[in-house]
Write a protein that holds these residues in place. Structure first.
Motif, PDB file in Angstrom:
ATOM      1  N   HIS A 286      -5.723   1.190  -1.380  1.00 57.36           N
ATOM      2  CA  HIS A 286      -5.023   1.221  -0.098  1.00 57.36           C
ATOM      3  C   HIS A 286      -5.788   0.398   0.935  1.00 57.36           C
ATOM      4  O   HIS A 286      -5.220  -0.408   1.663  1.00 57.36           O
ATOM      5  CB  HIS A 286      -4.883   2.672   0.364  1.00 57.36           C
ATOM      6  CG  HIS A 286      -4.114   2.860   1.613  1.00 57.36           C
ATOM      7  ND1 HIS A 286      -4.696   2.803   2.853  1.00 57.36           N
ATOM      8  CD2 HIS A 286      -2.803   3.100   1.809  1.00 57.36           C
ATOM      9  CE1 HIS A 286      -3.773   3.029   3.773  1.00 57.36           C
ATOM     10  NE2 HIS A 286      -2.615   3.198   3.172  1.00 57.36           N
ATOM     11  N   HIS A 287      -7.097   0.630   1.014  1.00 57.24           N
ATOM     12  CA  HIS A 287      -7.988  -0.157   1.857  1.00 57.24           C
ATOM     13  C   HIS A 287      -9.428   0.162   1.475  1.00 57.24           C
ATOM     14  O   HIS A 287      -9.689   1.155   0.806  1.00 57.24           O
ATOM     15  CB  HIS A 287      -7.751   0.101   3.354  1.00 57.24           C
ATOM     16  CG  HIS A 287      -8.184   1.448   3.839  1.00 57.24           C
ATOM     17  ND1 HIS A 287      -7.414   2.580   3.676  1.00 57.24           N
ATOM     18  CD2 HIS A 287      -9.312   1.852   4.479  1.00 57.24           C
ATOM     19  CE1 HIS A 287      -8.045   3.621   4.193  1.00 57.24           C
ATOM     20  NE2 HIS A 287      -9.203   3.212   4.685  1.00 57.24           N
TER      21      HIS A 287
ATOM     22  N   ARG B  94      -6.823  -5.144   2.703  1.00 62.01           N
ATOM     23  CA  ARG B  94      -7.035  -4.361   3.922  1.00 62.01           C
ATOM     24  C   ARG B  94      -8.451  -3.811   3.954  1.00 62.01           C
ATOM     25  O   ARG B  94      -8.923  -3.201   2.997  1.00 62.01           O
ATOM     26  CB  ARG B  94      -6.045  -3.192   4.000  1.00 62.01           C
ATOM     27  CG  ARG B  94      -4.618  -3.650   4.124  1.00 62.01           C
ATOM     28  CD  ARG B  94      -3.647  -2.479   4.170  1.00 62.01           C
ATOM     29  NE  ARG B  94      -3.623  -1.928   5.514  1.00 62.01           N
ATOM     30  CZ  ARG B  94      -3.795  -0.643   5.794  1.00 62.01           C
ATOM     31  NH1 ARG B  94      -4.009   0.237   4.867  1.00 62.01           N
ATOM     32  NH2 ARG B  94      -3.725  -0.226   7.049  1.00 62.01           N
TER      33      ARG B  94
ATOM     34  N   ARG C 251       0.796  -1.223   0.000  1.00 62.78           N
ATOM     35  CA  ARG C 251       0.000   0.000   0.000  1.00 62.78           C
ATOM     36  C   ARG C 251       0.827   1.270   0.000  1.00 62.78           C
ATOM     37  O   ARG C 251       0.333   2.333  -0.356  1.00 62.78           O
ATOM     38  CB  ARG C 251      -0.977  -0.010   1.169  1.00 62.78           C
ATOM     39  CG  ARG C 251      -0.342   0.261   2.528  1.00 62.78           C
ATOM     40  CD  ARG C 251      -1.385   0.140   3.637  1.00 62.78           C
ATOM     41  NE  ARG C 251      -0.989   0.723   4.880  1.00 62.78           N
ATOM     42  CZ  ARG C 251      -0.121   0.225   5.733  1.00 62.78           C
ATOM     43  NH1 ARG C 251       0.482  -0.910   5.449  1.00 62.78           N
ATOM     44  NH2 ARG C 251       0.150   0.830   6.863  1.00 62.78           N
ATOM     45  N   LYS C 252       2.085   1.199   0.407  1.00 59.86           N
ATOM     46  CA  LYS C 252       2.915   2.399   0.462  1.00 59.86           C
ATOM     47  C   LYS C 252       3.716   2.628  -0.816  1.00 59.86           C
ATOM     48  O   LYS C 252       4.274   3.701  -0.996  1.00 59.86           O
ATOM     49  CB  LYS C 252       3.856   2.332   1.662  1.00 59.86           C
ATOM     50  CG  LYS C 252       3.087   2.370   2.982  1.00 59.86           C
ATOM     51  CD  LYS C 252       4.020   2.380   4.162  1.00 59.86           C
ATOM     52  CE  LYS C 252       3.207   2.417   5.453  1.00 59.86           C
ATOM     53  NZ  LYS C 252       4.061   2.456   6.620  1.00 59.86           N
TER      54      LYS C 252
END
Length: 132
Positions: A73-74, A124, A66-67
């Motif tokens: 991302h979620h 996520r 995600r980074k």
């Protein structure tokens, strides 16, 4: 003039189709709407939104970072009450393959509370209740 009306559904690629489906159906209490054995895929819903779970085609899928990757991302999902959020945490924390990133806690100083989990395939999910 606005051209869109909100989400129709979200498609998530999963590495563990059966475990991820069980997470949504047994852990969250969602309904299994159907399956597609050709892809394979499962379609689940909480009555307000639908998620299509698509089995990854490889035995060694690449985990999303995600980074460092562009993408989801979620996924944040509303919960109806603080009590429901706590009950959900108790129900899913021991499910196989589920990783709890953090248990229910105040979100950005409150009054909302949220928790972050990874379902069995690693996607996520944030669960959040806001009293407003």
């Amino acid at each position: 003039m606005q051209a869109t009306e909100g989400f129709d559904h979200i498609g998530l690629t999963v590495s563990q189709l059966e475990q991820s489906t069980a997470f949504f159906v047994n852990g969250l209490g969602w309904r299994l709407l159907g399956r597609n054995s050709d892809y394979p895929a499962a379609f689940v819903s909480d009555g307000h939104m639908m998620i299509a779970l698509w089995q990854a085609k490889t035995d060694k899928p690449v985990a999303f970072d995600r980074k460092n990757n562009v993408g989801l991302h979620h996924l944040a999902i509303r919960v109806s009450s603080f009590e429901q959020l706590d009950n959900l945490y108790q129900r899913i924390k021991t499910m196989p393959g589920v990783v709890i990133e953090f248990a229910p806690e105040p979100a950005y100083g409150g009054p909302a509370k949220h928790m972050m989990v990874r379902e069995p395939s690693g996607n996520r999910l944030e669960f959040k209740h806001s009293p407003n």
